[in-house]
Design an enzyme around this catalytic site. Sequence first.
Site, PDB file in Angstrom:
ATOM      1  N   GLY A  13       0.734  -1.169  -0.026  1.00  0.00           N
ATOM      2  CA  GLY A  13      -0.046   0.184  -0.039  1.00  0.00           C
ATOM      3  C   GLY A  13       0.709   1.245  -0.017  1.00  0.00           C
ATOM      4  CE1 TYR A 154      -9.424   2.857   6.700  1.00  0.00           C
ATOM      5  CE2 TYR A 154      -9.971   5.466   6.822  1.00  0.00           C
ATOM      6  CZ  TYR A 154      -9.066   4.296   6.624  1.00  0.00           C
ATOM      7  OH  TYR A 154      -7.780   4.971   6.755  1.00  0.00           O
ATOM      8  CE  LYS A 158      -7.348   2.501   9.583  1.00  0.00           C
ATOM      9  NZ  LYS A 158      -6.135   1.781   9.532  1.00  0.00           N
TER      10      LYS A 158
HETATM   11  N1  SER Z   1      -7.030   8.621   3.401  1.00  0.00           N
HETATM   12  C1  SER Z   1      -8.065   7.757   3.736  1.00  0.00           C
HETATM   13  C2  SER Z   1      -9.304   7.724   3.303  1.00  0.00           C
HETATM   14  O1  SER Z   1      -9.779   8.666   2.391  1.00  0.00           O
HETATM   15  C3  SER Z   1      -8.437   8.190   5.378  1.00  0.00           C
HETATM   16  O2  SER Z   1      -7.517   8.051   6.212  1.00  0.00           O
HETATM   17  O3  SER Z   1     -10.061   6.796   3.348  1.00  0.00           O
END
Ligand code: SER
Length: 347
Positions: A13, A154, A158
């Site tokens: 990544g 997400y 987190k």
């Molecule tokens: N860059 C990430 C996203 O846009 C946020 O941590 O999902």
Amino acid sequence: MRKEVILITGANGEIGHGLIEHLGKSGEANIIAIDVQPIDEALLPYCERFIQGDILDNMLLGRLVAEFDIRTIFHLASILSTKAEYNPEAAHKVNVEGTLNLLRLAVDQSSWQGRAVKFLYPSSIAAYGLLSLEKKNEAGKVKEWEWNTPITMYGCNKLYCEHLGRYYSYHYRQLAADQVKNTVDFRCLRFPGLISSVTIPTGGTSDYGPEMLHAAAQGKPYKCFVRPDARLPFMVMPDAIKSLLLLENAPKENLKHLVYNVTSFSPTAEEIYQRVKKAFPQADISFEPHLARQKIVDTWPADVDDSAACRDWGWKPDYDEERAFNDYLIPSIRARYSKRPASSALN
Ligand code: SER
């Protein structure tokens, strides 16, 4: 004797690329890298071993315990915010169960080594959820404990994994007769949007920043999916790597928190556009906001307060907005694409 190594998940990544290259060049660490995708061949020489596999595969993780002394885990693998909304349950599996598996691995490792295993975890501005655009505009620099009401899978993942980190650090199996303390030394950064000159992210919601820039450098048209006035905090990859390594190396007694904001600059999409247009005057960029993605951005803070990181472990970005674009992004992206045929760019 088992070899002492550091383990990096999500190796292929964005952050994985930056971290492996940096650590590999310094030659100080034996890197075991894992990713579900094949790894970029340029990273292979820096890795002691690359394993193409899934962090949900407990047999694979079990074999690592048998073979290596893992002193630090950089658990970078996750499904980003936009992609996660297309299959929230699958994202939960990877983002939460995957993290649980790695925390469990850290506990196992620690019991063999008789010392705490460091666990570096990138969290995100997605852990925040401001209730309206009005609140976002009023909020100023948001502190770690404010607005912890994320609206994305997400972001929920987190935030919950931050809690898991605290649980494994201080309360794991708290009722057990043989409870062992100090097994996991969990250290977490809440990153803003990240921009690298080498890679572009996939499936994030802050991706309009890097996408706009990389598309312009390749002469490709780009439709920006947020409004020109959308504002988010950003940071360039060298500073993201710097913050991870500073936090990893900070003396434990200085760390008053498990979770720290870090940031660098907070442009609007329009301001990013202006910088890109100045560097690449031919760039064909238009704004076509995607309402649902815009709504996610509207719940993320325009700026975060990273004073705890500055105070506890000396955090300071090397790149403000001016330097980020003029000294890092524009020159290296320009060099990168001028060396390659247009058809192979972005691969
Ligand atoms: N860059 C990430 C996203 O846009 C946020 O941590 O999902």
